[in-house]
Write an enzyme that holds these catalytic residues in place. Structure first.
Site, PDB file in Angstrom:
ATOM      1  N   SER A 141       0.839  -1.195   0.000  1.00  0.00           N
ATOM      2  CA  SER A 141       0.000   0.000   0.000  1.00  0.00           C
ATOM      3  C   SER A 141       0.884   1.258   0.000  1.00  0.00           C
ATOM      4  O   SER A 141       1.665   1.448  -0.916  1.00  0.00           O
ATOM      5  CB  SER A 141      -0.972  -0.050   1.183  1.00  0.00           C
ATOM      6  OG  SER A 141      -1.999   0.899   1.034  1.00  0.00           O
ATOM      7  N   ASP A 267      -9.900  -3.882  -5.842  1.00  0.00           N
ATOM      8  CA  ASP A 267      -9.388  -3.117  -4.699  1.00  0.00           C
ATOM      9  C   ASP A 267     -10.131  -1.785  -4.645  1.00  0.00           C
ATOM     10  O   ASP A 267      -9.909  -0.912  -5.486  1.00  0.00           O
ATOM     11  CB  ASP A 267      -7.886  -2.902  -4.858  1.00  0.00           C
ATOM     12  CG  ASP A 267      -7.240  -2.257  -3.639  1.00  0.00           C
ATOM     13  OD1 ASP A 267      -7.957  -1.597  -2.860  1.00  0.00           O
ATOM     14  OD2 ASP A 267      -6.019  -2.409  -3.477  1.00  0.00           O
ATOM     15  N   HIS A 296      -8.003  -5.006  -0.989  1.00  0.00           N
ATOM     16  CA  HIS A 296      -6.812  -4.254  -0.597  1.00  0.00           C
ATOM     17  C   HIS A 296      -6.006  -5.091   0.383  1.00  0.00           C
ATOM     18  O   HIS A 296      -6.420  -5.303   1.527  1.00  0.00           O
ATOM     19  CB  HIS A 296      -7.195  -2.909   0.026  1.00  0.00           C
ATOM     20  CG  HIS A 296      -6.026  -1.973   0.148  1.00  0.00           C
ATOM     21  ND1 HIS A 296      -5.463  -1.351  -0.952  1.00  0.00           N
ATOM     22  CD2 HIS A 296      -5.300  -1.576   1.221  1.00  0.00           C
ATOM     23  CE1 HIS A 296      -4.459  -0.582  -0.559  1.00  0.00           C
ATOM     24  NE2 HIS A 296      -4.334  -0.718   0.763  1.00  0.00           N
TER      25      HIS A 296
END
Length: 320
Positions: A141, A267, A296
């Site tokens: 991320s 996502d 995610h």
């Protein structure tokens, strides 16, 4: 390179992006990872804590693991990665960004998506003080954006750095912000903002001339946080300037070492601009894996060994 074909096919329930995201973030547990903490002092007087775990046999290889927004080195997506790499004979250095190791950092600044100077400090520390001939970086991320930006910036990368992997990467930060502020992501955004704002209270006491209680009260959204704190603390004009300067997508054409991006198509944290198909097609060093599922950081697989972890290790093996 052309897109990498993905054969990821999770159990039916985890084909739902939100379920895979929530399960992996709140309920996944990793056992058997023993971490040893090392503190490094930074040139500006601050510090970062590194949590090390090791392969069973002495290794000349190490992976640097970078967590996401408001994460740390104990999150399952980090310890899961560490466990997988350790089992493959690779040591793991799990980085806690400034202020993320359980102790408030010393300066008004902290960490952000583009703080590659901090990643470089970790890389240089390992090169100078450890005996590794091969270094890999895996970022998740926010940490993925940082890793990819680092790989594509105008700097001389150490020859020991062999490959970079990014998972669930917000390649365009403003696109990702817009996605997070959409109604279907309301609970995620609320949770992120809550944790970010909580960290500002000790900052306000330490640096009352830099941020006021009124400033903190005025933070209603994640963009407000970046306007009021992130941009001020790290030298950007405002939130938009921060997003524009720090999004890794603009640096992808200049990457010259094997690099893999794994971004799930479902996502909900990623907007359309976070899928750099054009850049991957034009750069022979850049591999783009776009599974249909995974949410995610939610690539659930059997035996608690996630698809993203298997794929990262295979990439390292194949490329190096």
């Amino acid at each position: 390179m052309p897109l990498v074909t993905s054969h990821y096919n999770p159990p039916f329930i985890f084909k739902n992006g939100h379920l895979s995201t929530v399960y992996s973030g709140l309920f996944r547990r990793i056992k058997g990872v023993q971490q040893t903490r090392e503190r490094i002092e930074l040139d500006d007087g601050d510090f970062m804590d590194l949590d090390w775990s090791y392969a069973k046999i002495a290794s000349e290889k190490v992976v640097i693991l970078l967590h996401g927004l408001e994460g740390n080195a104990q999150r399952p997506y980090i310890t899961g990665s560490a466990k997988a790499f350790n089992a493959d004979g690779i040591d793991a250095c799990a980085v806690n960004f400034r202020g993320c190791s359980g102790e408030t950092n010393r300066l008004f600044r902290s960490y952000h998506s583009g703080a590659t100077e901090d990643l470089d400090a970790v890389v240089q520390h390992i090169v100078k003080n450890k005996n590794y001939s091969e270094i890999y970086i895996k970022g998740v991320s926010l940490g993925g954006n940082m890793a990819l930006k680092y790989a594509g910036e105008a700097r001389d990368l150490p020859p020991e750095l062999k490959a970079v992997i990014g998972v669930s990467v917000p390649c365009d930060l403003y696109s990702s912000l817009r996605a997070l502020l959409s109604p279907n992501n309301y609970l995620y955004a609320k949770r992120f903002k809550k944790h970010l704002v909580e960290k500002l209270y000790p900052k306000q006491k330490m640096f009352p001339n830099n941020i006021s209680m009124e400033d903190i009260t005025n933070i209603k959204t994640l963009k407000d946080f970046d306007d009021i704190y992130t941009s001020r603390a790290h030298g950007f004009k405002n939130a938009i300037d921060y997003y524009q300067q720090c999004s890794c997508r603009q640096f992808l054409p200049d990457i010259k070492i094997p690099t893999l991006i794994i971004n799930a198509k479902n996502d909900s944290f990623l907007g359309e601009e976070c899928y750099p198909v054009t850049e991957a097609n034009k750069n022979r060093h850049l591999y783009l894996n776009l599974p249909d599922y995974g949410g995610h950081v939610g690539f659930v697989s059997s035996s608690n060994f996630y698809y993203s972890e298997k794929t990262a290790i295979k990439f390292v093996q194949d490329m190096v």
